[in-house]
Design an enzyme around this catalytic site. Sequence first.
Site: not given
Length: 319
Positions: A37-38, A124, A148, A152, A208, A216
């Site tokens: 993904s980089g 995260s 996910y 983590k 939105i 956030r």
Amino acid sequence: MKTTIIVTGAAGFIGSHTCDRLLVEGHRVIGVDDLSSGRAANLEDASRDPGFAFEGFDLRAPGRFSALVEAARPAAIIHLAGLVSVQASIRDPRLNFSLNLELTHLVAEAAREQAVPRVVFASSAAIYGDFPHLPLREDIAPQPLTPYGAAKAASEQLLLGHARTYGFVARCQRYFNVFGPRQDPASPYSGVIAIFLDRMQAARSPVIYGDGGQTRDFVAVQDVARANVLAATRPGLASGVVNICSGRSTRLNDLAAALAAATGFGGPVTHAGAKPGDIRHSAGDPGRAREQLGFACEWSLADALAALAHSTRPAVAKS
Ligand SMILES: NC(=O)c1ccc[n+]([C@@H]2O[C@H](COP(=O)([O-])OP(=O)(O)OC[C@H]3O[C@@H](n4cnc5c(N)ncnc54)[C@H](O)[C@@H]3O)[C@@H](O)[C@H]2O)c1
């Protein structure tokens, strides 16, 4: 003291900024990435520095990472490689397990086998789930809502356990909503700022989901990179977990207005139905990172948005 540091996920969004920052501070950096993904382009600046070397392989390739660590004898490993998309972790929990937990074990094992003194891990705020009492503090019991977040949380425990047993230092950094240059707006899972900015610069209304009253805690990637360098190099640190956040709560409606000001976008904002499972409010407590790392955000949201809008301005202004 200048040292050699290995960065996994070096060609990614946070990884590339972390490499740049380490090099500015005079460290030698070995970046590892399989470019899943980089992007190699993210390392253009780093690659011009003689202190930087790149190793392009999948960390899961048998024996490769351990051999690299044995040869380099780094003072620290900053482990950022992983599957960054929460939605992808829900769709493909097996891949999430492989990239967000097995890779951590592989890194912990390399640190044990080669006696690496310190490992810094990209955790995260997702591990907090939808905990109702803000600001979020590190001593809240993790309640992740997704594979996910669970991976983590498990990775943190795995690293801290290894660190206690085998005598190295593990630093777990719980990033909140990271934004800044090199975040890929083409990904539907990218940060909201990259997506809003991309649309406004193309003279298209940002969307939105929900009423925009959700909040956030946005943290500039340049600040996150600095926090990673502090965690890897600050003398005398013990193992620990810290939030990497600004401590500011920003409503999405206010974010859209600030981005419109930064880009000159004059159109309307579109609202669509709220996404199921969307967390309503999130804000971290930055106090522990200040105490342990001496870290506080240097970028205000307005300054970071203005710099980002400037750095990503389209070559030809759109009418
Ligand atoms: N971006 C955020 O807001 C955020 C928030 C919290 C945590 N994080 C965590 O920070 C880390 C970096 O995130 P990012 O936003 O820079 O994501 P990113 O996708 O830009 O970077 C991850 C990098 O890891 C590489 N990679 C993936 N699997 C690999 C493998 N098997 N072998 C070698 N390289 C591999 C990818 O090619 C990519 O360059 C991730 O662990 C992510 O979960 C990010």
